[in-house]
Design a protein around this motif. Structure first.
Motif, PDB file in Angstrom:
ATOM      1  N   TRP A 143       0.843  -1.207   0.000  1.00 38.70           N
ATOM      2  CA  TRP A 143       0.000   0.000   0.000  1.00 38.70           C
ATOM      3  C   TRP A 143       0.874   1.252   0.000  1.00 38.70           C
ATOM      4  O   TRP A 143       2.104   1.162   0.078  1.00 38.70           O
ATOM      5  N   GLY A 144       0.226   2.415  -0.081  1.00 41.23           N
ATOM      6  CA  GLY A 144       0.966   3.666  -0.250  1.00 41.23           C
ATOM      7  C   GLY A 144       1.473   4.304   1.023  1.00 41.23           C
ATOM      8  O   GLY A 144       2.001   5.424   0.985  1.00 41.23           O
ATOM      9  N   ARG A 145       1.323   3.623   2.192  1.00 42.81           N
ATOM     10  CA  ARG A 145       1.771   4.229   3.455  1.00 42.81           C
ATOM     11  C   ARG A 145       2.764   3.319   4.191  1.00 42.81           C
ATOM     12  O   ARG A 145       2.599   3.024   5.364  1.00 42.81           O
ATOM     13  N   CYS A 146       3.784   2.903   3.417  1.00 45.82           N
ATOM     14  CA  CYS A 146       4.804   2.048   4.043  1.00 45.82           C
ATOM     15  C   CYS A 146       5.642   2.801   5.076  1.00 45.82           C
ATOM     16  O   CYS A 146       6.448   2.196   5.790  1.00 45.82           O
ATOM     17  N   ASP A 147       5.448   4.141   5.142  1.00 54.13           N
ATOM     18  CA  ASP A 147       6.153   4.916   6.177  1.00 54.13           C
ATOM     19  C   ASP A 147       5.570   4.643   7.565  1.00 54.13           C
ATOM     20  O   ASP A 147       6.221   4.917   8.570  1.00 54.13           O
ATOM     21  N   ASP A 175      10.066  -0.874  -7.825  1.00 53.35           N
ATOM     22  CA  ASP A 175       8.848  -0.129  -8.182  1.00 53.35           C
ATOM     23  C   ASP A 175       8.649  -0.057  -9.697  1.00 53.35           C
ATOM     24  O   ASP A 175       9.438  -0.621 -10.471  1.00 53.35           O
ATOM     25  N   THR A 181      13.005  -0.093  -3.890  1.00 57.30           N
ATOM     26  CA  THR A 181      12.481   0.742  -2.802  1.00 57.30           C
ATOM     27  C   THR A 181      13.175   0.351  -1.495  1.00 57.30           C
ATOM     28  O   THR A 181      13.916   1.132  -0.912  1.00 57.30           O
ATOM     29  N   ASN A 205       7.948   5.593  -1.067  1.00 62.25           N
ATOM     30  CA  ASN A 205       7.058   4.874  -0.155  1.00 62.25           C
ATOM     31  C   ASN A 205       7.825   3.754   0.551  1.00 62.25           C
ATOM     32  O   ASN A 205       7.704   2.580   0.195  1.00 62.25           O
TER      33      ASN A 205
END
Ligand code: PDD
Length: 287
Positions: A143-147, A175, A181, A205
């Protein structure tokens, strides 16, 4: 083996430690976690891990379950009760227990806390570092919130299994632009042909690895040139060296990517030196 777990205010034999079936961590992966390396019974890089825990919780609007000071006490007490000096400490905080409903439970629902400790055989991990490890690449599918360090790790678990089946220890996500990444449970680095240390920038990400952040400092202090700039798997193969970082792996040389040797195919001097320097730093900052 760890013997004692901390679960919601109680120290319990691990075999009896349970969480509720309607815990939101269990049903929705609505939980965050942290992993500290333990050196001589002390938590390494405490500031970085606490700061990231608070950030992860804040991004998900889960309240910090107790103060940093109280949490430090509980973490250390769990370590002490397990009589483990060299290992890993795992902390998970979920949004708590509520009747299943996707939207958040009523305000005031207490977060759930679980802490476990596991032993690490430092001799075995040092031997592995002297040999180096292989990685495989895999398409980025998270998903887009791997932070945010959530326990929603199914893609990571599948990538890690792919690595294991290929005889590798880590999978590097690549990616849509063909750039690495990070790893399934580590950050990815190379020492490029100019001797520059490179790792992906945090606008991408990725998880903002605490080991990564500390190592950027350690490397600069050691006089190395560092750039937060992405690289491709091909660049890794033609680099002088590659390695991964994380609380579990510390700094671990990578000697092959998808079966292709990196540099001379053995751990290089930069990664080896950085591993020693990072461990020195971790021991010095541990609490
Ligand atoms: N993993 N990237 C990912 C996806 C990770 O899961 C981790 C850590 C890292 C490195 O972060 P740090 O240096 O803060 O440990 C990078 C932990 C160790 C785990 O899941 O067990």
């Amino acid at each position: 083996m760890s013997r004692i777990a901390y679960v919601n205010g109680r120290f319990t034999p691990k075999s009896d430690a349970v969480v509720h079936i309607e815990d939101r961590g269990y049903q929705f992966a609505d939980a965050v976690y942290e992993v500290w390396a333990l050196f001589d019974g002390k938590l390494a890089d405490p500031e970085g891990h606490f700061a990231r825990l608070e950030r992860s919780l804040g991004e998900l609007k889960i309240p910090m379950p107790m103060s940093r000071a109280a949490l430090t006490t509980v973490l250390r007490e769990t370590v002490r009760r397990n009589r483990i000096r060299e290992g890993l400490v795992y902390l998970q905080v979920s949004r708590g227990v509520a009747t299943r409903d996707h939207a958040f439970p009523p305000e005031g629902t207490p977060p759930s806390i679980v802490i476990t400790v596991s032993r690490v055989d430092r001799e075995a991990t040092e031997a592995r570092a002297r040999k180096g490890v292989s990685v495989v690449t895999t398409p980025e599918n998270r998903w887009g919130r791997c932070d945010i360090k959530t326990v929603g790790l199914l893609p990571n678990a599948l990538a890690k299994q792919k690595a294991r089946e290929a005889g590798a220890v880590e999978a590097w996500y690549v990616d849509d632009l063909g750039l690495v990444t990070e790893g399934a449970s580590s950050n990815a680095w190379i020492v490029d042909g100019d001797g520059v240390l490179r790792t992906r920038d945090t606008n991408a990400n990725i998880l903002r690895g605490v080991t990564r952040l500390s190592l950027l400092d350690v490397a600069r202090q050691a006089g190395l040139k560092v750039e937060e700039r992405p690289f491709t798997p091909d660049e890794a193969v033609s680099a002088r060296e590659a390695f991964i970082t994380g609380a579990g792996t510390l700094v671990l040389p990578v000697v092959a990517v998808d079966g292709r040797p990196v540099g001379s195919g053995v751990p290089g001097p930069v990664a080896t030196r950085l591993r020693a320097l990072y461990i020195e730093h971790a021991k010095a900052t541990a609490v």
